[in-house]
Structures are given as C-alpha cells and as structure tokens.
Design a protein around this motif. Structure first.
Motif, PDB file in Angstrom:
ATOM      1  N   ASN A   1     -23.856  59.447 -39.138  1.00 10.39           N
ATOM      2  CA  ASN A   1     -23.517  59.343 -40.235  1.00 10.39           C
ATOM      3  C   ASN A   1     -21.698  59.215 -39.797  1.00 10.39           C
ATOM      4  OD1 ASN A   1     -20.781  60.797 -41.142  1.00 10.39           O
ATOM      5  ND2 ASN A   1     -22.272  62.848 -41.494  1.00 10.39           N
ATOM      6  N   GLU A   2     -21.199  58.683 -40.751  1.00 13.11           N
ATOM      7  CA  GLU A   2     -20.020  57.891 -40.356  1.00 13.11           C
ATOM      8  C   GLU A   2     -18.869  58.603 -40.764  1.00 13.11           C
ATOM      9  OE1 GLU A   2     -19.202  55.257 -44.120  1.00 13.11           O
ATOM     10  OE2 GLU A   2     -21.229  54.090 -44.209  1.00 13.11           O
ATOM     11  N   ASP A   3     -18.196  59.618 -40.544  1.00 15.36           N
ATOM     12  CA  ASP A   3     -18.093  60.428 -40.624  1.00 15.36           C
ATOM     13  C   ASP A   3     -17.477  60.658 -39.077  1.00 15.36           C
ATOM     14  OD1 ASP A   3     -16.520  60.267 -43.051  1.00 15.36           O
ATOM     15  OD2 ASP A   3     -17.414  62.227 -43.330  1.00 15.36           O
ATOM     16  N   GLU A   4     -18.849  60.907 -38.839  1.00 14.73           N
ATOM     17  CA  GLU A   4     -18.888  61.218 -36.872  1.00 14.73           C
ATOM     18  C   GLU A   4     -18.973  60.504 -36.187  1.00 14.73           C
ATOM     19  OE1 GLU A   4     -22.425  65.381 -38.446  1.00 14.73           O
ATOM     20  OE2 GLU A   4     -22.636  62.984 -36.408  1.00 14.73           O
TER      21      GLU A   4
ATOM     22  N   SER B   1     -16.841  57.705 -36.475  1.00 18.61           N
ATOM     23  CA  SER B   1     -15.788  57.877 -36.987  1.00 18.61           C
ATOM     24  C   SER B   1     -14.808  58.538 -36.168  1.00 18.61           C
ATOM     25  CB  SER B   1     -15.032  57.329 -38.275  1.00 18.61           C
ATOM     26  OG  SER B   1     -15.768  56.610 -38.933  1.00 18.61           O
ATOM     27  N   GLU B   2     -15.089  59.364 -35.953  1.00 15.33           N
ATOM     28  CA  GLU B   2     -14.448  60.378 -34.950  1.00 15.33           C
ATOM     29  C   GLU B   2     -14.475  59.929 -33.548  1.00 15.33           C
ATOM     30  OE1 GLU B   2     -11.762  62.324 -35.123  1.00 15.33           O
ATOM     31  OE2 GLU B   2     -12.055  63.439 -33.348  1.00 15.33           O
TER      32      GLU B   2
ATOM     33  N   SER C   1     -12.416  57.040 -32.917  1.00 13.09           N
ATOM     34  CA  SER C   1     -10.832  57.483 -32.432  1.00 13.09           C
ATOM     35  C   SER C   1     -10.667  58.083 -31.194  1.00 13.09           C
ATOM     36  CB  SER C   1     -10.409  57.785 -33.818  1.00 13.09           C
ATOM     37  OG  SER C   1     -10.948  57.003 -35.053  1.00 13.09           O
TER      38      SER C   1
ATOM     39  N   GLU D   1      -8.963  51.339 -37.178  1.00 15.39           N
ATOM     40  CA  GLU D   1      -9.843  51.534 -38.444  1.00 15.39           C
ATOM     41  C   GLU D   1     -10.955  50.797 -37.359  1.00 15.39           C
ATOM     42  OE1 GLU D   1      -7.812  48.227 -40.909  1.00 15.39           O
ATOM     43  OE2 GLU D   1      -9.366  47.754 -40.757  1.00 15.39           O
TER      44      GLU D   1
ATOM     45  N   TYR E   1     -17.601  50.152 -41.558  1.00 16.35           N
ATOM     46  CA  TYR E   1     -19.080  49.658 -41.505  1.00 16.35           C
ATOM     47  C   TYR E   1     -19.451  48.586 -41.949  1.00 16.35           C
ATOM     48  CZ  TYR E   1     -18.571  54.174 -39.196  1.00 16.35           C
ATOM     49  OH  TYR E   1     -18.088  54.984 -38.212  1.00 16.35           O
TER      50      TYR E   1
END
Lengths: 326, 326
Positions: free
Chosen positions: A209-212, A214-215, A218, A230, A233
C-alpha cells in the motif's frame, strides 16, 4: 619501479581502484584479494585473484594494500589486522568511531613498522581537508557542509528493508535556499530540515500500500523523520533504467569575517559534482597510496590521516615541477 | 608561550596581519619594522615601530617575521636577506620567478638554520594547493583558474600611468558563459578573451579626451589588448565613494574523468569571494606562520612552499581534536 598495489574486497570501491589505477603511471595493480572463492570472481584486469587466507604470501610483493570493505563490520577488523603486514589505506567513514579505529590501527602499524592511512575518500577525506584549511584561513567564522545531490546507499538500504518494498533509491538533495543563505555570508543557524531534503524512488511488491509505505519511510527515525521527504513510486524497470548510477557530491562552505570590526565577509566554497561516487573515492585513495608508499620508504610508521600529509606527497611531479605550477 | 610575530612593511598586507592576528589566540604581534621614519607611522596596535636598520636587535625576540613588501623589488632582496636571521614568510607572487626566488631563499635559510615559506596567500597559496590536490585526485582532466570579480592593483596602476588619467580602478570579471561551460565538464579550450573581461572606472583630468584614453587602455599590450575591455568615466568623488574597497576572489575548477572508458565526469570547484583581498591574504599567511614556527621548533630549516606543509600543521587543534572533526 612502480608502486605495487593490492586490493582487498571487490565491490564498487575495489572495482573503482582497479579501473582508475591507469591514471597513475607510477602504479601497478598486482593482486585482488577476496573472501569469496577466487574462481567465482570475474575481474576486469589481468591480475591474480587470491583468497584472503593466502594474503601473507604477498607480504613482500605489495607496497600498499587498499582495503575496500565496509565501515560497519569489515574495516574495524581488517585494517588493524593487515596494518601489521602491509602499508594500508582504508575509507573508514563511521565518523564517531574514527578515534577508536585510529588507536587500533596505530598500534598494529607501529608493531608491524608499517604506514596506515585511515578514513580516506571525500567525506571523510577531501571534505575534511577543506574544512580544516578553511577554518585555519578564517578562524572567525562558520563551516557548513551540504551533501548531494546524490544517492545515499544507507538511506536506500533502509527503504529496501521495509516490508512490501521491492527496490528503492534515495537521493539526498541540498536545499538551494539554505545554500544561497550560507553563500551570502549571513552565517545562518540551519536545522537538519533546512539544509537537505530526501527524494525517494520506490518500486513496490504487488499488494503493498503506497500510503502506508510513504508513512513508514517519512517517519523512520534518524533516517527520515527530521527531513522533508518526497516519495515517488516507479516500476522496477524504471529504477534500473534511470536510477542505477551512483552520482554524489556536496559543498563545504566556510563563511568568515576579517577586519577590525569583522566588517569584511570572506567566503570559501569547495564543491564536488560526481557522476560516480565510488570511482572518485577510489581516485582520491590512489593519490594517497602514493603518499603512504613514500612515507614508508622514508622509514615512517603508524596510523595517519589526510591531515598529516603534505600536498606534495600526493603528486607524481618533482619539486622543481611543483615550483613551476605554484 | 605565544608565537611572537613581527611585521616588515606597513602597507595593506602589513595592516591586514596586524588586524587579523587577533583570530589566532596562540600568536602575539611584537613589533612592526619599516624603512620609513618610525615616528611618521601611525599604527593601529600598541607595539613598537622599529626602523629596519635595527632589526637585528630583535633576532631572539621574534619567532616568525612576516614580509609584507612587494614582489617586484622588495621581496627578491628582503626574503633572502632576512631568512638568515629569522623564520620568515612572504607572499612573493611573480609566478615565473618563483624557482629563482626559492633557490635564493633556500640558500639563506639553510645558512641561518631558519625556516622560510615563500609565495603564501591565495594565488599563489590556497589556489595552488587546490590545483595540486585536484590534479592528484583526478589525474585525467583539466584545471581552469578564473580570477575575480575583483580589483587588480596591477591593471589599475597601468591605467593610472596614462597621461590625462587622474585615478582609476580596474575590475577583473570572469565570464559566466566560460565558467558554466567548464562546470558542465565539457573540457573546453578557452582563450584569454573567453575567460575574463576587464571593467575600468576612470576619472580624467579636465582636458583629457575620453575616446583617446579608451583607445589607450584597450590597446595596452599584455594588460588589456587580449581582453574585452569596458571603460566607464566617473568623477574622482564617485571612485572614492564606490570603488575604494579591495574585493577579489576567483575559481579553481578541475574537470576530470574516471571509469573504464572515461565515461564519468567528476568536477571539483574551489572558489573564493572576498570583501578584502589583503585581509584574507594576511589571514592565510597567519595560519602558515604557525606551521613555520612548528617546523622551526622541530629543527627543520630551508625554504618551503605551501605544498610541503601538512594541513594539521596549520591548526591550533590537538591531534585528538582533529580526529573528531575528520
């Protein structure tokens, strides 16, 4: 007679030494040492590949052994071990452990009556020299180091360890606003976040999952949490095609003042823009191999750093030629 | 005990040494020597002003004598003369005569058992060091030196000698196009005209003819004829108000290649942006005074250049402290 060079460890740095030794007409590569099975190694040059357990046989056939292992586990053991037997150079770069590493290597090199140079490359190395020179030239001032734009292997590896990540590359980017503020001579106080941003190119496994992710990136302590990060993907193919090089570089800027009331601003800026981080590092190491050889010929021994070596020791030029280019 | 510094010659450079010695807590100014009548000299500090004919009395009271005269006539005589009696530093900058100057100074310093450092400052000096380091780090490449933006005293003086000129200032300006071409790694061949332009601010006597003077300047052999020269006429008041500072600076850029087929470009750039040329020069000289003193303490003698001096010799920091900043 040529300076006979040996390489221990055939990764990016070892290959860089092998490739760039040709720029030094007074040197000759004589062997590459490895912990792997020598027969499994395909090398670019025409020299023997030797298992590290047989290295002692080469004691009198190598003038300087270049240690191309990693700072985490290889060099803390290898440099003291081989400094008893060979003149050595390493690129040990765990800054906080340098004093301990120095002591260990110094003890061995003195016992073996050899010269060892540690922490050679560009940071530590060329950047360190410039920080020191410029601090001496402008004692009243501040030094700023910026890294990049370039690939950080450590940060790329940290992303790769996240579950769901197939492959990743992280670029460290110095922020132009901060660079320009420093260049203006205003001597700003800059936070970690002010100076650099981190740009990541990540290829994911199918169900990730991209959002997970990314989190996860970061918020990673030490590596990313104090930076603006930044995350982009991309496909694995795109990573291979556009992000397989190892560019790097950076800036050392000394902003100082002179004059009765410190009214004059004097700025010294040193920068590197490198297509290949390991090849430049290897090229710097080769120049210092010449100095190590010469110190050893003069009867010196013990552990040295780039701070201890006069510029003329690095050059193939004679003193007469050097006077002409002064 | 402090390193006891003497200054010979109280022009811009001598005043710079006097002003900036405060940045070096291990040094102390003990006397200023002059060829003039000492009573005619008003100095900024609280030390004796001594006529040069009495300098021998100070033989044991000065650790390093800094020679602040000019390269045309002062230093070729003074440096060999005083290197018999004192450890000395000069900023001799007539590049083509450096080998001869070196030999003369070396002979005296060896006879007197003293250490002499010649051609210290930023070019020759800091720029020379960077040309040498970067050439060693990237043996396959080209080095480009650009000067400015900054005031050239030699070119300003040349204009002042023209009949009808009351006063003048000449700025040497590196051309951005050339700088950017070099930075791209394309290794261009650049003519004198490609690299720099010359911008002059000139105040004329009442009956002087602008067109004639412009022609006299632009066609002046060696100084201007090979450059694009811009001449601006201003009042003497404007010259005093806007052009009385002595900013300078410049760039040393090494553009090299590494890799099997030299496919990787590696660029090293060193630059200076100085509000005050003489103050920065004096600040560099003071760092080297520390090294000269230390070499003398170790029993060394003879003539040295910046190439012969390891960076650590310039620093007030201990070896332990230096390891921490590596």
């Amino acid at each position: 007679m040529s300076i006979r060079i040996g390489i221990l460890g055939y990764g990016n740095l070892g290959r860089g030494i092998e490739t760039n030794i040709k720029g030094n007409s007074d040197m000759e590569l004589v062997a590459i040492f490895t912990r792997r099975n020598p027969e499994d190694l395909t090398i670019a040059s025409n020299v023997p590949v030797v298992n590290i357990r047989d290295i002692e046989e080469w004691k009198d056939r190598i003038d300087v052994l270049i240690l191309c292992g990693g700072s985490a586990t290889d060099l803390p053991e290898q440099t003291p071990e081989f400094a008893r037997m060979f003149n050595v150079i390493d690129s040990f770069d765990t800054h906080k452990n340098i004093p301990t590493h120095f002591d260990n290597v110094n003890k061995s090199a003195l016992e073996g009556n050899k010269v060892a140079l540690i922490s050679c490359g560009w940071d530590p190395g060329a950047f360190s020299i410039n920080r020191l020179y410029t601090e001496c030239f402008l004692p009243n001032g501040n030094t700023y180091t910026f890294w990049g734009p370039g690939v950080s292997q450590g940060h790329s590896d940290a992303i790769r360890r996240i579950d769901g990540v197939k492959n990743a590359i992280q670029y460290t980017i110095p922020k132009d606003e901060a660079l320009n503020e420093v260049r203006s001579g205003s001597n700003p106080n800059l936070t970690v976040r002010d100076k650099h941003k981190r740009v990541c190119y990540v290829a994911l496994n199918e169900n990730a999952n991209e959002d997970e992710i990314s989190e996860d990136i970061s918020s990673m302590p030490n590596y990313f949490d104090e930076y603006d990060t930044e995350v982009n993907y991309v496909s694995e193919e795109e990573l291979r095609q556009y992000h397989s090089k190892m560019p790097h570089g950076g800036f050392v800027i000394r902003s100082g003042n002179t004059g009765t009331n410190n009214e004059n601003r004097e700025i010294i800026e040193y920068s590197l823009k490198l297509d290949s981080n390991p090849e430049f590092t290897s090229s710097v190491i080769l120049a210092y191999a010449r100095a190590v050889y010469r110190m050893s010929q003069k009867g010196e021994s013990g552990c040295k750093t780039v701070f201890d070596i006069a510029p003329s020791m690095l050059s193939q030029k004679s003193n007469e030629e050097l006077l002409k280019i002064l």
